[in-house]
Design a protein around this motif. Structure first.
Motif: not given
Length: 174
Positions: A15, A17-21, A40, A43-44, A47-48
């Motif tokens: 993924i 950094r904008q959560r796009k697979l 979802g 990635s959340g 990314l956190r």
């Protein structure tokens, strides 16, 4: 490189950094609804996390291992008994193979050359099990597949030219 021994890889995600697979490969059965939820959640969680934090975390009964290269996060989900460092090494090995194939493993490359990214992954991992660890072997196998595909296209083009005649437009090139 020594033999890697991850017992079961459940899935691989890439993924941005904008959560796009950018790529997903599933080795365990998940419905489409479950896959969307997993992507979802994972990635959340990833990314956190800050750059100073460990590159693996517990996710339910499984372990998530990830590594960042540029704008992309390479994520692998493994059994909790598997060695997380070996999974990190496999991610690094995969990125080095992509670099060898395409010059640089970046988001642009994954967008336009996703078939190569899947081919390289398929040479490294089959059915969730690590199969090949030699970069030279993987590169050779992927290039051989590309050559076979190119030869098949040339043969199809040659046959269609003979059938349609040399003065006609080749419908395969449209």
């Amino acid at each position: 490189m020594g033999a890697l021994k991850c017992e079961q890889i459940h899935f691989v995600l890439i993924i941005n950094r904008q959560r796009k697979l950018r790529l997903s490969k599933w080795y365990s059965p998940y419905s489409q609804k479950e896959r969307t939820k997993v992507i979802g959640e994972i990635s959340g969680l990833v990314l956190r996390r800050g750059p100073e934090m460990c590159s693996f975390l517990e996710w339910g009964a499984l372990t998530v291992v990830y590594k960042s290269y540029g704008n992309l996060l390479y994520i692998m989900c493994i059994d909790p008994d598997d060695n997380e460092l070996e999974a990190l090494e496999l991610i690094d090995h995969y990125v080095r193979n992509l670099d060898r194939q395409c010059g640089i493993a970046c988001e642009w490359m994954l967008t336009f050359y996703f078939a190569w990214a899947y081919q390289v992954l398929d040479e490294l991992v089959i059915a969730g099990q690590i199969q090949e660890t030699s970069i030279k072997t993987v590169v050779g196998l992927v290039r051989a597949q590309d050559h076979l595909e190119w030869a098949a296209r040339e043969e199809t083009h040659s046959i269609s030219s003979k059938i349609l005649g040399t003065d006609t437009i080749d419908i395969l090139d449209l």
